[in-house]
Design a protein around this motif. Structure first.
Motif, mmCIF file in Angstrom:
data_model
loop_
_atom_site.group_PDB
_atom_site.id
_atom_site.type_symbol
_atom_site.label_atom_id
_atom_site.label_comp_id
_atom_site.label_asym_id
_atom_site.label_seq_id
_atom_site.Cartn_x
_atom_site.Cartn_y
_atom_site.Cartn_z
ATOM 1 N N GLN A 2 40.440 41.076 44.909
ATOM 2 C CA GLN A 2 39.330 40.417 44.240
ATOM 3 C C GLN A 2 39.184 38.965 44.704
ATOM 4 O OE1 GLN A 2 41.841 42.085 42.553
ATOM 5 N NE2 GLN A 2 40.585 43.981 42.492
ATOM 6 N N GLU A 3 40.296 38.313 44.968
ATOM 7 C CA GLU A 3 40.254 36.900 45.345
ATOM 8 C C GLU A 3 39.709 36.671 46.757
ATOM 9 O OE1 GLU A 3 43.908 35.039 42.708
ATOM 10 O OE2 GLU A 3 44.381 36.174 44.539
ATOM 11 N N TYR A 12 37.011 37.447 47.832
ATOM 12 C CA TYR A 12 35.585 37.146 47.730
ATOM 13 C C TYR A 12 35.296 35.771 47.131
ATOM 14 C CZ TYR A 12 34.677 42.091 48.696
ATOM 15 O OH TYR A 12 34.607 43.327 49.279
ATOM 16 N N GLU A 59 38.092 49.197 51.402
ATOM 17 C CA GLU A 59 38.022 47.959 50.628
ATOM 18 C C GLU A 59 38.153 46.739 51.543
ATOM 19 O OE1 GLU A 59 39.855 46.389 46.346
ATOM 20 O OE2 GLU A 59 40.951 47.857 47.559
#
Length: 383
Positions: A99-100, A102, A153
């Motif tokens: 998540q980080e 981005y 991903e």
């Protein structure tokens, strides 16, 4: 003027006949140049301002004077290898999460844009490169949350970053900006081991990754140049993407016994290597121009097939005897230049560079507070 210079001058003078088939006698065994290189014959330097994934450990920044010197000397190209963690926000006390990846740090991005802006002020073309991309880097020193060649991903994040950079420069001249997708692709057995055994990325996998990033860029930039580094850590042509509108980038480090002599990140036993010679017998092999001609033949053939080629990195670490380095490097540059292929030295200032390389066998020239390797500079300017 020696015969090699005569041959280069002839090729240069006949280059205006683009689109016609040239038949140039080959004194040195290299193939005839029949198609003009689709990529410009840029020559310049890699700048390592954003090379480290940790901004706190980054080297001294390139200043405007240095870029002006490059321009004044006649160079027209800067490759900017970037580690994506250098321009995102995350908790650096632990491993990054998917998540980080981005979480863009706009202030850090602005610092990159400022350097590009200075380069553009001096009409230097800048090739943005992800040296560390989400899920892959040729270097150790940072723990990725996934693997680019395997995980969707990671590929989604890779495309996100390229779409962001394409959007930043959608209104910039195609003469001033291009996009170099990924530095020196390979498969690594251990992503955290600098000397881990490497192998080729399967062609279909490389094509999938390159095409996805290419399309992410093309959503914003329908005309800007896109470049893919050669497979096998930049050394091998990528036949699987020759039908795409993507140039390819080779390397000027062959053989490693010359370019990376005693480099601890490239040798398991750096202190017990045979002394390099050029030309000459070193260990169980003879090192000379013929081996370079063989090495670059696939890249020259690629130019002749209508695919753009540029040498994105080249040079030699500072432990190789200077005279050996220059003799070898002149052959490298002559072969590339004679076939319309430009180059970018790794680096401008530092152990591989024309400034402050810390060699012990060079009579440096004092230059605005720096130590200039004038012989190396003159060699670069010759081509």
């Amino acid at each position: 003027m020696d015969i090699r210079m005569q041959r280069r001058t002839f090729i240069k003078n006949t280059g205006i006949l683009a689109g016609m088939s040239l038949s140039i006698p080959d004194t040195f065994g290299m193939p005839d140049v029949k198609v003009k290189n689709k990529l410009p014959k840029w020559k310049g330097f890699n700048l390592l301002d954003f090379f480290s994934p940790d901004p706190s450990s980054a080297r001294k920044k390139t200043d405007e004077d240095q870029i002006k010197w490059m321009s004044d000397w006649g160079f027209d190209f800067i490759r900017l290898p970037m580690a994506y963690p250098a321009y995102i926000q995350f908790d650096r006390s632990r491993n990054i999460t998917p998540q980080e990846v981005y979480q863009i740090d706009e202030k850090a991005v602005e610092r990159i844009e400022n350097l590009v802006s200075i380069a553009h002020k001096y009409k230097m073309h800048v090739s943005l490169n992800l040296h560390r991309a989400p899920g892959y880097c040729v270097n150790a020193g940072f723990n990725e949350p996934y693997i680019l060649w395997r995980d969707q991903e990671a590929l989604d994040a890779f495309c996100f970053h390229w779409n962001m950079w394409a959007k930043k420069y959608k209104n910039s001249s195609t003469d001033l900006i291009s996009f170099d997708l990924l530095n020196e692709p390979s498969l690594r057995e251990d992503m955290n081991d600098q000397l881990s055994k490497r192998s080729s990325v399967p062609g279909a996998v490389y094509r999938k990754v390159a095409l996805a990033a290419f399309e992410a860029i093309r959503k914003e930039n329908p005309k800007h140049l896109v470049i893919a580094d050669g497979n096998d850590v930049g050394s091998s042509v990528i036949p699987e993407i020759t039908d795409l509108d993507i140039g390819q980038s080779c390397r000027g480090y062959h053989p490693g016994i010359i370019s990376h002599y005693k480099a601890p990140w490239a040798n398991k036993d750096p202190e017990n290597l045979p002394l390099p010679k050029w030309p000459g017998q070193v260990g169980n092999q003879y090192l000379g121009r013929e081996m370079l001609e063989k090495y670059y033949k696939p890249w020259i053939d690629l130019v002749n097939k209508g695919v753009g080629v540029h040498c994105g990195e080249c040079g030699c670490w500072n432990k190789t005897p200077h005279a050996v380095f220059l003799a070898w490097f002149e052959d490298v540059l002559d072969i590339l230049s004679s076939n319309g292929i430009g180059f970018s030295l790794w680096e401008f200032a530092g152990d591989f560079g024309v400034l402050d390389s810390r060699r012990t066998d060079v009579a440096y020239e004092d230059f605005h507070g720096h130590k200039l390797d004038r012989k190396l500079l003159n060699l670069l300017l010759k081509y």
